[in-house]
Design a protein around this motif. Structure first.
Motif, PDB file in Angstrom:
ATOM      1  N   ARG A  77       0.835  -1.212   0.000  1.00  0.00           N
ATOM      2  CA  ARG A  77       0.000   0.000   0.000  1.00  0.00           C
ATOM      3  C   ARG A  77       0.867   1.258   0.000  1.00  0.00           C
ATOM      4  O   ARG A  77       0.542   2.254  -0.662  1.00  0.00           O
ATOM      5  CB  ARG A  77      -0.955  -0.011   1.194  1.00  0.00           C
ATOM      6  N   TYR A  91      -1.016  -2.730  -7.216  1.00  0.00           N
ATOM      7  CA  TYR A  91      -2.384  -3.270  -7.072  1.00  0.00           C
ATOM      8  C   TYR A  91      -2.364  -4.801  -7.154  1.00  0.00           C
ATOM      9  O   TYR A  91      -3.038  -5.491  -6.376  1.00  0.00           O
ATOM     10  CB  TYR A  91      -3.297  -2.712  -8.161  1.00  0.00           C
ATOM     11  N   SER A 121      -3.520 -10.712  -0.306  1.00  0.00           N
ATOM     12  CA  SER A 121      -4.807 -10.786   0.392  1.00  0.00           C
ATOM     13  C   SER A 121      -5.689 -11.919  -0.105  1.00  0.00           C
ATOM     14  O   SER A 121      -6.812 -12.090   0.374  1.00  0.00           O
ATOM     15  CB  SER A 121      -5.560  -9.454   0.216  1.00  0.00           C
ATOM     16  N   LYS A 151     -11.401 -10.124   2.812  1.00  0.00           N
ATOM     17  CA  LYS A 151     -10.825  -9.056   2.001  1.00  0.00           C
ATOM     18  C   LYS A 151     -11.075  -9.274   0.514  1.00  0.00           C
ATOM     19  O   LYS A 151     -10.395  -8.680  -0.323  1.00  0.00           O
ATOM     20  CB  LYS A 151      -9.318  -8.938   2.267  1.00  0.00           C
ATOM     21  N   THR A 156     -11.472  -6.258  -1.687  1.00  0.00           N
ATOM     22  CA  THR A 156     -10.190  -5.586  -1.948  1.00  0.00           C
ATOM     23  C   THR A 156      -9.430  -6.303  -3.050  1.00  0.00           C
ATOM     24  O   THR A 156      -8.853  -5.671  -3.945  1.00  0.00           O
ATOM     25  CB  THR A 156      -9.327  -5.560  -0.666  1.00  0.00           C
ATOM     26  N   ASP A 204     -11.208  -5.627  -6.467  1.00  0.00           N
ATOM     27  CA  ASP A 204     -10.982  -4.252  -6.917  1.00  0.00           C
ATOM     28  C   ASP A 204      -9.536  -4.054  -7.361  1.00  0.00           C
ATOM     29  O   ASP A 204      -9.277  -3.416  -8.391  1.00  0.00           O
ATOM     30  CB  ASP A 204     -11.325  -3.277  -5.786  1.00  0.00           C
ATOM     31  N   SER A 205      -8.585  -4.602  -6.601  1.00  0.00           N
ATOM     32  CA  SER A 205      -7.168  -4.446  -6.944  1.00  0.00           C
ATOM     33  C   SER A 205      -6.844  -5.126  -8.265  1.00  0.00           C
ATOM     34  O   SER A 205      -6.103  -4.575  -9.097  1.00  0.00           O
ATOM     35  CB  SER A 205      -6.291  -5.016  -5.823  1.00  0.00           C
TER      36      SER A 205
END
Length: 292
Positions: A131, A150, A157, A163, A166, A169-170
């Motif tokens: 991050r 990303y 994760s 998660k 996340t 989306d990543s």
């Protein structure tokens, strides 16, 4: 080229070429022993020229050494990888705080420290580093490395069900960036992680129908990844896809299902066939836009 530079008296350019275009390329191709030998030779040469400022060159020597010890399957050493990366990190502070060069180097280090934490099994520390690298690369406008950040956030994760939003989306953000850049390997790595995500979700799914659906999703993503890796002759990526197919087969066999298309079969999912056709029609970079 190096001999010509040395003959012209441009020893700095000659040493940079040995580090970036010989040592590091040998490491990327998997020839770690020769790559590290080249880097060590440059390191010894630099020590004989203390009158020059070699801070940035030393940073890359130490960083590439770390990457090699991390990736080397035969004689890798996580402790040595960490030691060299720490040496690289100690040099960054010699650049002015807030300068673009310092932020570029810090962003790369954050990714590398994340990789070492992930290899050591500390996923939460890896996520923090990734991050941080994402924040820096976004600020710098470095789209390729932003996409990689990303991708690495998703990878760190992927086994944590809580998660999953996340991860999804990543992966979407990484894929969009790599498609715009026309980077086949990056796109293949996203598809590989999509397959890993589907397999992880299948393990925790309660419905047999949902598990079957997720395995089919994993097989389709792995097939498309394999197609891209084959097109750039990236054998290690192809090998990882073959391993994914074996994992899918094992899961299916455990539920007494008919196996999905295996690694050796020529059948491809419609998405992989469309991608292959697009590349043939419009070429690598435009293929992504053609299919978007």
């Amino acid at each position: 080229y190096i001999r010509a530079q040395e003959a012209l008296g441009d020893r700095k350019e000659a040493l940079w070429t040995r580090v970036k275009h010989i040592g590091y390329l040998l490491i990327l191709s998997g020839d770690h022993q020769l790559g590290r030998k080249e880097l060590a030779s440059v390191l010894e040469a630099v020590k004989l020229m203390p009158e020059e400022d070699w801070t940035e060159l030393l940073f890359y020597i130490y960083r590439y050494m770390s990457i090699s010890f991390h990736r080397d399957r035969d004689s890798g050493d996580l402790a040595e990888a960490t030691r060299y990366l720490s040496l690289a990190s100690s040099l960054v502070t010699q650049h002015p705080l807030g300068s673009k060069l310092r932020e570029e180097l810090e962003a790369r280090l954050k990714t590398n420290f994340g990789n070492l934490c992930l290899a050591a099994g500390d996923k939460h520390a890896a996520q923090r580093h990734y991050r941080d690298s994402l924040s820096l690369f976004t600020k710098l406008g470095d789209k390729e490395h932003e996409g990689i950040a990303y991708l690495k956030i998703a990878e760190a994760s992927i086994d944590e069900a809580e998660k999953d939003s996340t991860v999804a989306d990543s992966l979407d953000r990484a894929e969009a960036i790599f498609m715009r850049l026309g980077w086949k390997e990056g796109h293949a790595r996203v598809l590989e992680q999509r397959a890993q995500r589907a397999l992880a979700l299948a393990i925790n799914a309660t419905s047999p129908e949902r598990r079957r659906e997720l395995r089919q999703e994993a097989a389709a993503a792995a097939d498309r990844a394999r197609l891209l890796y084959e097109s750039i002759q990236q054998s290690r990526g192809v090998g990882r896809c073959e391993s994914l197919f074996r994992q899918i087969d094992i899961q299916a066999q455990n539920e007494h299902e008919e196996k999905p298309p295996s690694a050796g079969e020529k059948r491809r999912d419609p998405g992989a066939q469309a991608l292959h056709l697009a590349y043939r029609i419009v070429g690598q970079k435009a293929a992504y836009t053609f299919l978007a």
